[in-house]
Design an enzyme around this catalytic site. Structure first.
Site, PDB file in Angstrom:
ATOM      1  N   ASN A  37       2.710  -5.510   1.549  1.00 55.10           N
ATOM      2  CA  ASN A  37       1.243  -5.520   1.495  1.00 55.10           C
ATOM      3  C   ASN A  37       0.630  -6.897   1.300  1.00 55.10           C
ATOM      4  OD1 ASN A  37       1.132  -2.630   1.663  1.00 55.10           O
ATOM      5  ND2 ASN A  37       1.795  -2.583  -0.464  1.00 55.10           N
ATOM      6  N   LYS A  74       3.867  -4.933 -10.104  1.00 51.97           N
ATOM      7  CA  LYS A  74       4.698  -3.882  -9.516  1.00 51.97           C
ATOM      8  C   LYS A  74       5.969  -4.463  -8.908  1.00 51.97           C
ATOM      9  CE  LYS A  74       4.675  -0.238  -6.009  1.00 51.97           C
ATOM     10  NZ  LYS A  74       3.860   0.460  -4.977  1.00 51.97           N
ATOM     11  N   LYS A 128      11.767   2.134   5.155  1.00 47.01           N
ATOM     12  CA  LYS A 128      11.303   1.008   5.962  1.00 47.01           C
ATOM     13  C   LYS A 128      11.856  -0.312   5.438  1.00 47.01           C
ATOM     14  CE  LYS A 128       6.884   0.475   5.980  1.00 47.01           C
ATOM     15  NZ  LYS A 128       6.759  -0.610   4.978  1.00 47.01           N
ATOM     16  N   ASP A 134       4.081  11.108   9.714  1.00 49.91           N
ATOM     17  CA  ASP A 134       3.689  10.013   8.836  1.00 49.91           C
ATOM     18  C   ASP A 134       4.650   8.861   9.110  1.00 49.91           C
ATOM     19  OD1 ASP A 134       6.088  10.575   7.491  1.00 49.91           O
ATOM     20  OD2 ASP A 134       5.085  11.765   5.953  1.00 49.91           O
TER      21      ASP A 134
END
Length: 355
Positions: free
Chosen positions: A114, A159, A226, A262
């Protein structure tokens, strides 16, 4: 006088352990949840390793995959490439784990979650500067805040620091050292060797199969299919097809996965359907096109010129408004979905490096 009623314990607060230690009970509960999550990931992986989650869905055919590969290669000749060996000279975060050290590859791929290639590269450099490159013991034993500070440029530092430290500690607990080189068939001194066996001749280690490598990687908390697929493709040189937001969006646009897919089930399906010799190049091209082309991004409403949309209209008779709706829906769906434990960015240095 009626007896006083005791307030029932909140179900969100774990009961005290046998020793009366609430922290121990909390740790045990977290461990149970982790084990349950791991079991679910492995069950999902096993169920889709041979059979697609969409067995009746016949796309993409090998011909369709080859046509799109050729089209994108002509559109982005600078991205058209063949698999190349992982290199020590690479930054594992900025190249999606394209380094020979498997554990470094995994950490770099986690750091690339991200964020842009630029930011993840800086985060890996910060980690190396603070602890030394591949000084995994120092990272694992450091205070959490020190790791957070080292990787803060990459975003989601709290995280990611937790995931990285937990992975390192679990690797050492399982294998006796900070190494995953056994997945590449590389013997590591002092790792996985019982004390009484040290010094004795041992059979050369065998390279883990794709299924074995994938299963071990996703068994670590914070590592999804992934992320594991990236390590297989870019570090171990295996035939694997990671699906990020760009690949997912374009796969929906091309009609390669059904609307109910998804990102996790899309990857399971595409990894079985796309020919092995096209996986590396097609992945890189789809990520690159997804980043560069404004005409197939959901934030543009799916409007604008796009070589894939033009091809679909000419070859498949698709309509502009239908394609735009699919792109917008896929973008929203991909943003809401996760990797069941990890995400990544592809190893591309492009003008636009947004995710």
């Amino acid at each position: 006088m009626p007896p006083k009623l005791k307030r029932p314990c909140s179900p969100s607060i774990p009961p005290l352990g046998a020793s009366g230690d609430a922290a121990t009970a909390t740790t045990a509960t977290a461990t149970d949840l982790s084990s349950t999550h791991r079991a679910k990931k492995l069950k999902l992986l096993a169920s889709h390793s041979v059979t697609s989650p969409f067995p009746a869905f016949a796309h993409p055919t090998p011909t369709e995959a080859a046509q799109v590969h050729a089209l994108l290669s002509a559109t982005h000749p600078d991205l058209a490439s063949r698999p190349r060996p992982a290199s020590e000279a690479n930054n594992s975060a900025g190249t999606c784990g394209s380094v020979p050290n498997v554990l470094e590859s995994l950490i770099g791929t986690i750091l690339s979650q991200n964020t842009s290639s630029r930011n993840s590269t800086a985060a890996k450099r910060g980690l190396d500067a603070a602890f030394g490159r591949n000084n995994f013991a120092a990272i694992a034993l450091a205070k959490r805040q020190d790791v957070v500070e080292a990787i803060k440029t990459g975003g989601l530092a709290n995280k990611k620091a937790g995931v990285i430290q937990n992975v390192l500690r679990e690797v050492r607990e399982r294998h006796g050292g900070y190494s995953l080189q056994h997945l590449a068939g590389v013997p590591v001194a002092g790792v996985n060797v019982k004390a009484e066996e040290k010094g004795k001749a041992r059979a050369a280690p065998t390279t883990a199969t794709d299924e074995e490598a994938m299963a071990e990687l996703v068994s670590y908390d914070g590592v999804g299919p992934k992320t594991a697929s990236c390590v297989l493709l870019f570090c171990l040189g295996r035939s694997s097809f990671p699906v990020d937001t760009h690949v997912f969006r374009l796969s929906r646009l091309l009609g390669w996965v059904p609307p109910k897919a998804d990102r996790v089930t899309a990857q399971a399906h595409l990894d079985l359907m796309i020919p092995n010799d096209l996986k590396f190049g097609l992945h890189v091209l789809m990520v690159g096109h997804g980043r560069r082309c404004k005409g197939c991004k959901g934030n543009s409403g799916g409007k604008g010129e796009c070589v894939l949309k033009r091809w679909l209209k000419e070859k498949k008779g698709a309509k502009e408004e239908e394609l735009g709706a699919v792109v917008a829906e896929a973008e929203e769906q991909a943003a809401d979905a996760g990797d069941a434990g990890g995400t990544f960015l592809a190893p591309l240095k492009l003008k636009s490096e947004d995710t």
